[in-house]
Design a protein around this motif. Structure first.
Motif, short mmCIF file in Angstrom:
data_model
loop_
_atom_site.label_atom_id
_atom_site.label_comp_id
_atom_site.label_asym_id
_atom_site.label_seq_id
_atom_site.Cartn_x
_atom_site.Cartn_y
_atom_site.Cartn_z
N ARG A 1 45.94 44.05 42.27
CA ARG A 1 44.65 44.44 41.70
C ARG A 1 43.69 44.69 42.86
O ARG A 1 42.88 43.82 43.20
N PRO A 2 43.76 45.88 43.47
CA PRO A 2 42.88 46.16 44.60
C PRO A 2 41.42 46.18 44.17
O PRO A 2 41.10 46.50 43.03
N GLU A 3 40.55 45.85 45.09
CA GLU A 3 39.13 45.78 44.78
C GLU A 3 38.63 47.11 44.21
O GLU A 3 38.97 48.19 44.71
N ASN A 4 37.85 47.04 43.15
CA ASN A 4 37.34 48.24 42.48
C ASN A 4 36.41 49.00 43.43
O ASN A 4 35.38 48.49 43.86
N SER A 5 36.79 50.23 43.75
CA SER A 5 35.99 51.07 44.63
C SER A 5 36.30 52.53 44.32
O SER A 5 37.23 52.82 43.56
N PHE A 6 35.55 53.43 44.92
CA PHE A 6 35.82 54.86 44.73
C PHE A 6 37.24 55.19 45.15
O PHE A 6 37.96 55.94 44.48
N ASN B 1 41.18 33.98 40.27
CA ASN B 1 41.53 33.45 38.95
C ASN B 1 42.77 34.14 38.37
O ASN B 1 42.78 34.60 37.24
N ASN B 2 43.81 34.20 39.20
CA ASN B 2 45.04 34.87 38.79
C ASN B 2 46.19 33.87 38.71
O ASN B 2 46.89 33.64 39.71
N ARG C 1 42.26 32.58 32.96
CA ARG C 1 42.36 32.52 31.49
C ARG C 1 43.74 32.93 30.98
O ARG C 1 44.13 32.54 29.88
N TRP C 2 44.46 33.75 31.73
CA TRP C 2 45.77 34.23 31.29
C TRP C 2 46.75 33.06 31.32
O TRP C 2 46.96 32.43 32.36
N ASP C 3 47.35 32.72 30.19
CA ASP C 3 48.13 31.48 30.11
C ASP C 3 49.58 31.68 29.66
O ASP C 3 50.16 30.81 29.04
N LYS C 4 50.16 32.81 30.03
CA LYS C 4 51.57 33.01 29.68
C LYS C 4 52.47 32.09 30.50
O LYS C 4 53.52 31.64 30.02
N PHE C 5 52.09 31.80 31.73
CA PHE C 5 52.86 30.90 32.59
C PHE C 5 52.25 29.49 32.60
O PHE C 5 52.89 28.53 32.20
#
Length: 286
Positions: A17-22, A184-185, A206-210
């Motif tokens: 998930r690379p940092e959101n940028s142009f 938070n990953n 928040r993702w709780d599959k694992f």
């Protein structure tokens, strides 16, 4: 450039998930145009890619778990005493939660519980001088993250192993894995491998599959060192509960990350991509 040279089908694994940028938005749109099938390692990567590119076609295929060898030996430098051992398998990064482990350790010290828990750190702990505050100061004098911990008076709560070629031996010597990163990953290779060995995981997100809070580990949407410290101390005093969490995590990961099943999913997706390309007139011409 490759897309212009061939009609063969392209697939791509979306693993970060690379940092959101142009630039990253432009990259995501380029990927969308070039690849017929996209594969995401969790729903988090798919959601994030959709935010960057506007849409996220493709499938989520979780990474496979790798069963540890039957003769796996614990790392010899990890003491076999009564303390709860919590492993960290990441080289130092400001985003990966090392600072949060120090905050939890300080909470133990403030509670007068310095002798119940040991954080076992595997990885390269070098710092760099551009880091803010005390971290940068220690880096400037040639120190590393271990020196930072010593300066805070918390050295007795940590064991630094340096880079370890077989990190599974560290997991085998420990009771839990810690991965409370700032992003938070609550997923990753270290988490999958910990569960493969039946080790519960401490994480944020928040993702709780694992990582399922209270079932396969400790998961908090918002980090608070004191809360984590108290929950960890409860597990230090209840090893039966700790074992139950680890076994629940092992069974969960064995189902979700079955090498056979996930390989089958990947094969089906590749076959679908190949069939789609064959059906196109221009592909037939080649």
């Amino acid at each position: 450039r490759l897309r212009r040279l061939t009609n063969k089908p392209f697939t791509m694994h979306i693993r970060t998930r690379p940092e959101n940028s142009f630039l990253t938005r432009m990259q995501a749109r380029s990927i969308l145009k070039s690849c017929g099938k996209l594969i995401y390692i969790t729903e988090n990567e798919q959601d994030y890619f959709a935010m960057l590119a506007g849409e996220a076609p493709g499938a989520v295929i979780l990474n496979s778990s790798i069963l540890p060898p039957g003769n796996l030996s614990p790392h010899p430098d990890v003491p076999n005493d009564g303390r709860l051992k919590i492993a960290s398998l990441k080289s130092f990064s400001p985003r990966l939660g090392h600072i949060r482990l120090v905050e939890i350790a300080k909470a133990f010290a403030d509670m007068g519980e310095r002798n119940k828990v040991l954080f076992v750190m595997a990885g390269d702990m070098r710092l760099w001088s551009s880091l803010p505050g005390k971290l940068g100061e220690i880096a400037a004098r040639g120190g590393n993250f271990e020196d930072y911990v010593k300066d805070l008076g918390l050295a007795d709560l940590f064991l630094f192993l340096g880079w370890v070629p077989n990190p599974e031996s560290v997991l085998a010597a420990c009771d839990m894995l810690a991965a409370p990163g700032f992003d938070n990953n609550p997923w990753g290779r270290d988490i999958i491998e910990a569960y493969s060995l039946g080790r519960p995981v401490i994480a944020t997100g928040r993702w709780d599959k694992f990582v399922k809070d209270g079932q396969t580990g400790l998961l908090a949407a918002d980090f608070e060192a004191g809360n984590f410290a108290r929950d960890i101390l409860l597990l230090a005093d209840d090893r039966k509960k700790l074992d139950q969490m680890g076994e629940a995590g092992r069974q969960n990961i064995a189902s979700l990350c079955s090498p056979h099943d996930r390989a089958h999913d990947l094969q089906e997706l590749w076959q679908s991509a190949a069939c789609s390309a064959i059906s196109k007139p221009e592909a037939k011409a080649n």
